[in-house]
Write an enzyme that holds these catalytic residues in place. Structure first.
Site, PDB file in Angstrom:
ATOM      1  CB  VAL A   1      19.584   4.102  -6.715  1.00  0.00           C
ATOM      2  CG1 VAL A   1      20.410   5.127  -7.481  1.00  0.00           C
ATOM      3  CG2 VAL A   1      19.033   4.714  -5.429  1.00  0.00           C
TER       4      VAL A   1
ATOM      5  CB  ALA B   1      15.939   0.382 -10.736  1.00  0.00           C
TER       6      ALA B   1
ATOM      7  CG  LEU C   1      11.679   1.250 -11.161  1.00  0.00           C
ATOM      8  CD1 LEU C   1      11.756   0.431  -9.877  1.00  0.00           C
ATOM      9  CD2 LEU C   1      10.391   0.923 -11.912  1.00  0.00           C
TER      10      LEU C   1
ATOM     11  CB  SER D   1      12.168  12.007 -11.554  1.00  0.00           C
ATOM     12  OG  SER D   1      13.305  12.098 -12.387  1.00  0.00           O
ATOM     13  CB  ALA D   2       9.385   9.658  -7.540  1.00  0.00           C
TER      14      ALA D   2
ATOM     15  CG  ASP E   1      11.739  11.626 -15.217  1.00  0.00           C
ATOM     16  OD1 ASP E   1      12.309  12.675 -14.903  1.00  0.00           O
ATOM     17  OD2 ASP E   1      12.177  10.493 -14.941  1.00  0.00           O
TER      18      ASP E   1
END
EC number: 2.7.1.148
Length: 409
Positions: free
Chosen positions: A202, A204, A206, A210-211, A243
């Protein structure tokens, strides 16, 4: 909206549950596993009690979904290639259903599959790049008609990264499709429980949250049979974050505007090393610092990226030429802001680029994770070993090759 100990969000819906589908049969229990990472999503149907042992062999699917809406492309291989393969389906939204041989061809970058396809024994070696790819959060999604709350989201590791449920992108994604069902004046809303296993760090840089949101959109769309195509979901995803639209598809892409306009590129396999920090970095604070820096006199955008159309074309050509050409274009406008808030990032980048075979090191997203582009798999593993010896937490990963046929599914 209710919460249970800070680890579970529960949302009720304005319309009552109905325990039967539109065909008058008991609502079937389906269990889905949605794998989400910063570049791909793979949806694998694990079980479906539809009167057949293997849903891959189910050739009697109806031409309407449980809401009575027509299914444009009914297909016996919806959602999965094989229940035993733990490999994602091609055409999970039923807009591009294909047989296993074609799926192998897609996932191997158009090289084709050299073995005869078999539903009961899929060629897992064809999916090596996919199944071993990077880090991913895992979101088991269970649908039933027995839960009190239609939508439940819980964190399997007992840690909820947000305090307010409406700051939870996964919950917001679920409610987004729930609202659509409400607007369609249906009274059927299956109870859905999503357990999020967070493996992507979290704060980070990355895009783990959102993923999760993109995975929830894909999973619920399939589980509830709302029949939105991925293009439809891409448009909806923009309401959740800039994103999220890209993460609906994954792969390599150029995003413009607010992120809802995404252009995908064919790629070869690329090899990276992800270097993590022990300390999180707030995305909000990084952007605030960027705004502060850009408000100063003489601030210019990176010249390579000043023209979106030129940028997209340059990236496309560089990706075709290989990692060396791509490395020359790698840049992140947030770097200076991230360095200001976390000065050690500058030294970490220098140390990473001193590793043999590392072509470029940049921060991922808003940081503090570093993404190191390597010339090949050997260089990535070697750099990972060198950096680990210095106390750096890192992981060598690969991004699979994508051919244009992937985005036609």
């Amino acid at each position: 909206m209710k919460t249970d100990g800070g680890n579970t969000w529960r949302a009720s819906h304005s319309k009552p549950l109905n325990t039967a589908n539109t065909m008058g049969e008991p609502f079937s229990h389906s269990e889905y596993s949605v794998h989400a990472d910063q570049s791909e999503f793979y949806l694998n149907e694990l079980t479906e009690h539809s009167g057949q042992d293997n849903p891959c062999m189910n050739t009697s699917r109806l031409n309407t979904n449980r809401y009575g809406h027509p299914v444009v492309h009914p297909c016996p291989k919806i959602h999965c290639i094989c229940t035993q393969s733990n490999i994602a389906a091609i055409g999970s939204d039923c807009t591009g259903c294909v047989d296993i041989a074609q799926a192998c061809k897609m996932l191997r970058g158009g090289q084709g599959c050299t073995q005869d396809p078999c539903v009961k024994n899929p060629h897992t070696q064809c999916f090596t790049d996919v199944s071993n790819h990077a880090m991913r959060n895992v979101l088991p999604l269970n649908v039933s008609n027995t839960e009190q709350f239609p939508i439940q989201i819980e964190y399997a590791n007992g840690r909820n990264p947000v305090l307010n449920p409406m700051d939870d992108l996964a919950m917001r994604a679920a409610l987004l499709l729930s609202k659509d069902i409400d607007l369609q004046n249906t009274h059927i809303l299956p109870s859905t429980r999503i357990s999020i296993e967070k493996n992507i760090p979290v704060a980070a840089g990355l895009a783990g949250g959102s993923a999760d949101a993109a995975a929830v959109l894909l999973g619920i769309n399939s589980a509830w049979q709302t029949n939105y195509s991925r293009c439809d979901l891409l448009g909806k995803a923009g309401a959740l974050g800039a994103d999220v639209p890209f993460l609906i598809w994954g792969g390599a892409a150029y995003g413009s505007g607010t992120g809802s306009c995404v252009t995908f590129f064919e790629t070869q396999t690329l090899y990276w090393v992800l270097c993590f920090s022990k300390h999180p970095l707030s995305t909000r604070k990084v952007f605030q610092e960027l705004d502060r820096q850009r408000s100063g006199a003489g601030c210019n955008h990176h010249p390579v990226f000043s023209n979106p159309a030129e940028c997209a074309e340059m990236l496309k050509k560089a990706i075709k030429r290989g990692p060396e050409a791509l490395a020359a274009l790698l840049h992140n406008d947030l770097t200076s802001a991230a360095k200001m808030l976390m000065p050690e990032i500058a030294e970490r980048i220098k140390a990473a680029e001193r590793c043999p075979g590392i072509l470029r090191a940049i921060i991922s997203g808003s940081g503090p994770t570093l993404a190191l582009l390597a010339e090949d798999a050997e260089a990535a593993n070697r750099a990972c070993s060198i950096l680990k010896d210095t106390g750096v937490i890192c992981k060598a990963v690969s991004s699979p090759a994508y051919s244009s046929i992937y985005w036609q599914t």
